[in-house]
Design a protein around this motif. Structure first.
Motif, PDB file in Angstrom:
ATOM      1  N   ALA A   1       6.811  -3.555  -7.895  1.00 52.27           N
ATOM      2  CA  ALA A   1       6.020  -2.535  -7.132  1.00 52.27           C
ATOM      3  C   ALA A   1       5.799  -2.506  -5.852  1.00 52.27           C
ATOM      4  O   ALA A   1       5.172  -1.656  -5.135  1.00 52.27           O
ATOM      5  CB  ALA A   1       4.944  -1.806  -8.094  1.00 52.27           C
ATOM      6  N   ALA A   2       5.650  -3.669  -5.324  1.00 50.61           N
ATOM      7  CA  ALA A   2       5.390  -4.010  -4.046  1.00 50.61           C
ATOM      8  C   ALA A   2       5.849  -3.169  -2.952  1.00 50.61           C
ATOM      9  O   ALA A   2       5.237  -2.762  -1.961  1.00 50.61           O
ATOM     10  CB  ALA A   2       5.404  -5.495  -3.872  1.00 50.61           C
ATOM     11  N   PRO A   3       7.088  -2.987  -2.719  1.00 46.69           N
ATOM     12  CA  PRO A   3       7.791  -2.109  -1.940  1.00 46.69           C
ATOM     13  C   PRO A   3       7.342  -0.656  -1.771  1.00 46.69           C
ATOM     14  O   PRO A   3       7.090   0.000  -0.796  1.00 46.69           O
ATOM     15  CB  PRO A   3       9.182  -2.095  -2.081  1.00 46.69           C
ATOM     16  N   PHE A   4       6.857  -0.235  -3.151  1.00 47.84           N
ATOM     17  CA  PHE A   4       6.158   1.219  -3.254  1.00 47.84           C
ATOM     18  C   PHE A   4       4.572   1.116  -2.819  1.00 47.84           C
ATOM     19  O   PHE A   4       4.277   2.289  -2.277  1.00 47.84           O
ATOM     20  CB  PHE A   4       6.614   1.627  -4.358  1.00 47.84           C
ATOM     21  N   SER A   5       4.033   0.161  -3.149  1.00 51.45           N
ATOM     22  CA  SER A   5       2.461   0.108  -3.072  1.00 51.45           C
ATOM     23  C   SER A   5       2.133  -0.456  -1.854  1.00 51.45           C
ATOM     24  O   SER A   5       0.960  -0.281  -1.305  1.00 51.45           O
ATOM     25  CB  SER A   5       1.728  -0.345  -4.314  1.00 51.45           C
ATOM     26  N   GLY A   6       2.977  -1.420  -1.220  1.00 52.70           N
ATOM     27  CA  GLY A   6       2.447  -2.266  -0.166  1.00 52.70           C
ATOM     28  C   GLY A   6       1.503  -3.312  -0.553  1.00 52.70           C
ATOM     29  O   GLY A   6       0.948  -3.978   0.343  1.00 52.70           O
ATOM     30  N   ARG A   7       1.477  -3.688  -1.835  1.00 44.26           N
ATOM     31  CA  ARG A   7       0.742  -4.792  -1.975  1.00 44.26           C
ATOM     32  C   ARG A   7       0.805  -5.204  -3.455  1.00 44.26           C
ATOM     33  O   ARG A   7       1.587  -4.551  -4.180  1.00 44.26           O
ATOM     34  CB  ARG A   7      -0.868  -4.178  -2.322  1.00 44.26           C
ATOM     35  N   ILE A   8       0.715  -6.819  -3.761  1.00 49.88           N
ATOM     36  CA  ILE A   8       1.010  -7.246  -4.915  1.00 49.88           C
ATOM     37  C   ILE A   8      -0.640  -7.698  -5.484  1.00 49.88           C
ATOM     38  O   ILE A   8      -1.334  -8.441  -5.248  1.00 49.88           O
ATOM     39  CB  ILE A   8       1.458  -8.641  -4.580  1.00 49.88           C
TER      40      ILE A   8
END
Length: 409
Positions: free
Chosen positions: A134-141
């Protein structure tokens, strides 16, 4: 397809299970190290020395535990079921020698150590993919509720979950390759040594020899009894009304032959079951007169001459000689019919000679080359170190046997 073969090969996933099993076996040792290292730190100068001492101790514990027979059985079952049985025919039980124990220990150490690493990576890579998808969508891991790593949104961070996914694929190839390496190691470490293979071949040879011996026993003893029973039963049927006395004599011969066959069958079955109580003494040259009389009752005219002292012949030679005579008389009844048979038993000081001859009969089939009976007699004589000749001569079928016995017991 060859490139993607490891991904489609079932062996890859069986090997994966093999490594996961090794990882599970490593858990007690890892926990032991986790307890051992902190307890050793006060005794050493640095963390590095404590770690080295702890790892050495763990390895020693693994080596010691690998000598337990149950561990060898477990390792053998895992290799056989999950590595496509690279060592067929090996019995995984208590090791019989130190070289076998050491090779099994080496295989166990390879399994546990490699399985620990592969299991750890197999756990981390899919988890990393789950965290980064989900990192490309939320901008965070988001690693935890309080901890997170900021990454660019959109295509700039799309490579992160793709890299984790490729890591899973690469891990499958690694598992396939590592499994192939451990399969080869299993062949060299757990395979049968030259000495063990020779021992197995010797045991197999003994089993085959025993099986052939039992087959000869059944063929000679039961075959002779059945031949007598068949002939006497036919004679009794023909004389049932015209000659009751002969019929009774024939039925008595049938009863005696059947009883003797049952005794021989019980003896052979006792050998097969390894039951000492069923191993009744076998007939020898002392019972030649009873054998001749049973053949006479079958309708054949038998003249027997015994020279020397048959009782002085060693039991093993006496038993085999009796079976040879029995087979000769059976063949005479079966192939030549009710013809005169001459038997000579000459028990010399160091040589036993047997001679059986009978006319071929009007419809006697050719027996050049012999059947199972002649082959059985030849095998018996060869085992005793003697000689045998059998064949046609001047209208007779003759069998001559010479067995040296000397002081054999």
């Amino acid at each position: 397809m060859r490139l993607f073969g490891p991904l489609l090969d079932r062996a890859t996933y069986r090997r994966w299970v093999y490594f996961i099993l090794g990882g599970a076996l490593s858990v007690p040792y890892v926990l032991f190290a986790a307890i051992m290292v902190p307890s050793l730190l006060p005794l050493v100068v640095s963390l590095e020395r404590g770690t080295v001492i702890g790892l050495i101790t763990v390895v020693l514990v693994m080596i010691a535990s690998s000598f337990i027979p149950a561990v060898r059985v477990l390792e053998g079952a895992a290799v056989r079921e999950l590595l496509d049985d690279p060592v067929p025919g090996v019995v995984f039980g208590p090791a019989g020698s130190w070289p076998v124990r050491l090779r099994s220990t080496a295989m166990f150490l390879l399994h546990v150590s490699t399985g620990c690493v592969v299991s750890l990576v197999s756990l981390l890579v899919p988890v990393a993919f789950g965290f980064t998808i989900a990192a490309p969508f939320s901008g965070r891991i988001a690693l935890t509720a309080e901890t997170a790593i900021d990454v660019p949104k959109g295509w700039a961070s799309a490579w992160i979950p793709v890299a984790c996914l490729l890591g899973v694929v690469v891990l499958a190839y690694v598992v396939w390759g590592a499994g192939a390496v451990l399969t080869r190691c299993a062949k060299s470490l757990l395979g049968i040594s030259a000495a063990e293979r020779i021992a197995q071949l010797e045991k197999r040879t003994e089993q085959l020899a025993e099986r052939n011996r039992l087959a000869r026993e059944l063929h000679d003893s039961v075959g002779h009894a059945l031949s007598v029973v068949t002939i006497q039963a036919g004679a009794a049927r023909r004389t049932l009304r015209s000659d009751p006395d002969f019929t009774e004599q024939a039925l008595t011969a049938i009863e005696d032959s059947a009883r003797a066959a049952l005794d021989d069958l019980d003896h052979v079955l006792g050998l097969l079951r390894d039951e000492a109580s069923s191993r009744t003494p076998q007939a020898g040259l002392a019972e030649v007169s009873a054998l001749v009389e049973a053949t006479r009752l079958a309708g054949a005219e038998v003249s027997a001459e015994v020279r020397g002292e048959p009782s002085s012949v060693p039991p093993v030679v006496s038993r085999e000689a009796y079976r040879i005579l029995q087979e000769c008389l059976t063949n005479a009844l079966r192939h030549a019919g009710k013809v005169p048979v001459t038997v000579l038993v000459d028990a010399g000081a160091e040589l036993l000679r047997l001679r059986v001859s009978n006319p071929l009969g009007a419809a006697a089939p050719s027996r050049e080359g012999g059947g199972r009976g002649l082959r059985g007699m030849t095998e018996r004589v060869e085992v005793l170190g003697g000689t045998i000749t059998a064949g046609r001569a001047d209208g007779f079928w003759k069998v001559e046997v010479a067995v040296p016995w000397g002081n054999r017991r």
